[in-house]
Write a protein that holds these residues in place. Structure first.
Motif, PDB file in Angstrom:
ATOM      1  N   ILE A  12       0.849  -1.206   0.000  1.00 52.44           N
ATOM      2  CA  ILE A  12       0.000   0.000   0.000  1.00 52.44           C
ATOM      3  C   ILE A  12       0.882   1.253   0.000  1.00 52.44           C
ATOM      4  O   ILE A  12       0.678   2.180  -0.776  1.00 52.44           O
ATOM      5  CB  ILE A  12      -0.954   0.018   1.231  1.00 52.44           C
ATOM      6  CG1 ILE A  12      -2.014  -1.084   1.108  1.00 52.44           C
ATOM      7  CG2 ILE A  12      -1.627   1.383   1.381  1.00 52.44           C
ATOM      8  CD1 ILE A  12      -2.823  -1.307   2.377  1.00 52.44           C
ATOM      9  N   ASP A  15       2.685   1.702  -3.349  1.00 55.02           N
ATOM     10  CA  ASP A  15       1.735   2.183  -4.362  1.00 55.02           C
ATOM     11  C   ASP A  15       1.483   3.680  -4.195  1.00 55.02           C
ATOM     12  O   ASP A  15       1.468   4.439  -5.155  1.00 55.02           O
ATOM     13  CB  ASP A  15       0.385   1.448  -4.237  1.00 55.02           C
ATOM     14  CG  ASP A  15       0.436   0.073  -4.886  1.00 55.02           C
ATOM     15  OD1 ASP A  15       1.480  -0.261  -5.486  1.00 55.02           O
ATOM     16  OD2 ASP A  15      -0.559  -0.654  -4.780  1.00 55.02           O
ATOM     17  N   ARG A  16       1.256   4.061  -2.942  1.00 49.72           N
ATOM     18  CA  ARG A  16       0.967   5.459  -2.618  1.00 49.72           C
ATOM     19  C   ARG A  16       2.166   6.346  -2.990  1.00 49.72           C
ATOM     20  O   ARG A  16       2.000   7.423  -3.553  1.00 49.72           O
ATOM     21  CB  ARG A  16       0.637   5.566  -1.130  1.00 49.72           C
ATOM     22  CG  ARG A  16       0.248   6.926  -0.647  1.00 49.72           C
ATOM     23  CD  ARG A  16      -1.078   7.397  -1.207  1.00 49.72           C
ATOM     24  NE  ARG A  16      -1.257   8.813  -0.955  1.00 49.72           N
ATOM     25  CZ  ARG A  16      -1.937   9.647  -1.738  1.00 49.72           C
ATOM     26  NH1 ARG A  16      -2.528   9.203  -2.816  1.00 49.72           N
ATOM     27  NH2 ARG A  16      -2.035  10.923  -1.441  1.00 49.72           N
ATOM     28  N   LYS A  17       3.348   5.865  -2.661  1.00 46.60           N
ATOM     29  CA  LYS A  17       4.575   6.595  -2.977  1.00 46.60           C
ATOM     30  C   LYS A  17       4.689   6.808  -4.489  1.00 46.60           C
ATOM     31  O   LYS A  17       4.965   7.911  -4.951  1.00 46.60           O
ATOM     32  CB  LYS A  17       5.773   5.787  -2.456  1.00 46.60           C
ATOM     33  CG  LYS A  17       7.122   6.422  -2.702  1.00 46.60           C
ATOM     34  CD  LYS A  17       8.220   5.531  -2.157  1.00 46.60           C
ATOM     35  CE  LYS A  17       9.573   5.925  -2.725  1.00 46.60           C
ATOM     36  NZ  LYS A  17      10.635   5.040  -2.241  1.00 46.60           N
ATOM     37  N   ALA A  19       2.271   6.768  -6.674  1.00 42.94           N
ATOM     38  CA  ALA A  19       1.199   7.657  -7.122  1.00 42.94           C
ATOM     39  C   ALA A  19       1.583   9.120  -6.917  1.00 42.94           C
ATOM     40  O   ALA A  19       1.345   9.966  -7.778  1.00 42.94           O
ATOM     41  CB  ALA A  19      -0.098   7.337  -6.384  1.00 42.94           C
ATOM     42  N   ILE A  20       2.203   9.419  -5.775  1.00 41.11           N
ATOM     43  CA  ILE A  20       2.630  10.792  -5.488  1.00 41.11           C
ATOM     44  C   ILE A  20       3.742  11.213  -6.446  1.00 41.11           C
ATOM     45  O   ILE A  20       3.724  12.313  -6.988  1.00 41.11           O
ATOM     46  CB  ILE A  20       3.091  10.941  -4.020  1.00 41.11           C
ATOM     47  CG1 ILE A  20       1.901  10.752  -3.084  1.00 41.11           C
ATOM     48  CG2 ILE A  20       3.729  12.306  -3.788  1.00 41.11           C
ATOM     49  CD1 ILE A  20       2.265  10.711  -1.616  1.00 41.11           C
ATOM     50  N   HIS A  61       1.885  16.770  -0.531  1.00 39.04           N
ATOM     51  CA  HIS A  61       2.330  15.458  -1.010  1.00 39.04           C
ATOM     52  C   HIS A  61       3.758  15.170  -0.584  1.00 39.04           C
ATOM     53  O   HIS A  61       4.107  14.054  -0.254  1.00 39.04           O
ATOM     54  CB  HIS A  61       2.234  15.389  -2.538  1.00 39.04           C
ATOM     55  CG  HIS A  61       0.866  15.037  -3.005  1.00 39.04           C
ATOM     56  ND1 HIS A  61       0.414  15.313  -4.263  1.00 39.04           N
ATOM     57  CD2 HIS A  61      -0.147  14.421  -2.364  1.00 39.04           C
ATOM     58  CE1 HIS A  61      -0.832  14.893  -4.382  1.00 39.04           C
ATOM     59  NE2 HIS A  61      -1.202  14.358  -3.236  1.00 39.04           N
ATOM     60  N   GLU A  64       3.743  14.050   2.889  1.00 43.74           N
ATOM     61  CA  GLU A  64       3.219  12.692   2.955  1.00 43.74           C
ATOM     62  C   GLU A  64       4.275  11.699   2.490  1.00 43.74           C
ATOM     63  O   GLU A  64       4.461  10.639   3.092  1.00 43.74           O
ATOM     64  CB  GLU A  64       1.957  12.570   2.106  1.00 43.74           C
ATOM     65  CG  GLU A  64       1.218  11.274   2.356  1.00 43.74           C
ATOM     66  CD  GLU A  64       0.000  11.095   1.461  1.00 43.74           C
ATOM     67  OE1 GLU A  64      -0.504  12.084   0.909  1.00 43.74           O
ATOM     68  OE2 GLU A  64      -0.413   9.944   1.313  1.00 43.74           O
ATOM     69  N   ILE A  68       5.763   8.486   4.323  1.00 38.86           N
ATOM     70  CA  ILE A  68       5.728   7.163   3.703  1.00 38.86           C
ATOM     71  C   ILE A  68       7.125   6.537   3.704  1.00 38.86           C
ATOM     72  O   ILE A  68       7.296   5.362   4.059  1.00 38.86           O
ATOM     73  CB  ILE A  68       5.151   7.239   2.270  1.00 38.86           C
ATOM     74  CG1 ILE A  68       3.639   7.536   2.337  1.00 38.86           C
ATOM     75  CG2 ILE A  68       5.396   5.945   1.499  1.00 38.86           C
ATOM     76  CD1 ILE A  68       2.997   7.842   1.008  1.00 38.86           C
ATOM     77  N   LYS A  98      -4.751   5.088   7.619  1.00 36.94           N
ATOM     78  CA  LYS A  98      -3.585   5.926   7.367  1.00 36.94           C
ATOM     79  C   LYS A  98      -2.316   5.088   7.560  1.00 36.94           C
ATOM     80  O   LYS A  98      -1.773   5.038   8.663  1.00 36.94           O
ATOM     81  CB  LYS A  98      -3.607   7.121   8.332  1.00 36.94           C
ATOM     82  CG  LYS A  98      -2.647   8.215   7.961  1.00 36.94           C
ATOM     83  CD  LYS A  98      -2.714   9.329   9.001  1.00 36.94           C
ATOM     84  CE  LYS A  98      -1.668  10.381   8.726  1.00 36.94           C
ATOM     85  NZ  LYS A  98      -1.582  11.359   9.817  1.00 36.94           N
ATOM     86  N   HIS A 100       0.721   5.446   6.902  1.00 38.10           N
ATOM     87  CA  HIS A 100       1.969   6.085   7.316  1.00 38.10           C
ATOM     88  C   HIS A 100       1.829   6.801   8.668  1.00 38.10           C
ATOM     89  O   HIS A 100       2.629   7.678   8.997  1.00 38.10           O
ATOM     90  CB  HIS A 100       2.472   7.048   6.236  1.00 38.10           C
ATOM     91  CG  HIS A 100       1.488   8.131   5.887  1.00 38.10           C
ATOM     92  ND1 HIS A 100       0.471   7.929   4.987  1.00 38.10           N
ATOM     93  CD2 HIS A 100       1.360   9.394   6.324  1.00 38.10           C
ATOM     94  CE1 HIS A 100      -0.225   9.055   4.886  1.00 38.10           C
ATOM     95  NE2 HIS A 100       0.276   9.954   5.695  1.00 38.10           N
TER      96      HIS A 100
END
Ligand SMILES: [Zn+2]
Length: 119
Positions: A12, A15-17, A19-20, A61, A64, A68, A98, A100
């Motif tokens: 997760i 993936d988030r990293k 996406a940013i 971002h 965030e 992350i 959340k 992170h």
């Protein structure tokens, strides 16, 4: 935490990293386009406002992204899911909302209250 849960959170976070990072790449390309194109002053003002909005988003971002990165380090160090303030487990439910998260719900409230008091 079970290792399959840990793997799940890791994917997760990765993936988030990604996406940013993708989002920021698009952001940079848009900035280049705005700089290089011949646009009139009204467009320029509108583009400027848009860019200001964009840059505040990418600043958020960026923060965030730092969280992350830190969470991914903690997975490698074997301390993921532990509150940085009280050393208690953060809780799967909160991590799902959340991934992170640095603090458990109790400490998060204390941190938020402190930052409000300082303003
Ligand atoms: Zn805590």
């Amino acid at each position: 935490m079970r290792s399959n849960e840990l793997e799940n959170f890791k994917s997760i976070l990765l993936d988030r990293k990604q996406a940013i990072l993708d989002n920021n790449l698009i952001h940079k390309q848009t900035m280049e386009y705005t700089k290089n194109s011949n646009i009139n002053e009204a467009d320029l003002a509108a583009a400027h406002t848009r860019n200001m909005l964009d840059s505040s988003i990418s600043k958020r971002h960026y923060l965030e992204l730092e969280h992350i990165e830190r969470a991914l380090e903690k997975i490698d160090e074997g301390i993921y899911g532990i509150c940085e303030m009280c050393d208690e487990a953060i809780g799967i439910g909160r991590l799902k909302a959340k991934p992170h998260a640095k603090y458990c719900i109790v400490c998060r409230q204390i941190v938020e209250k402190d930052s409000k008091d300082q303003k």
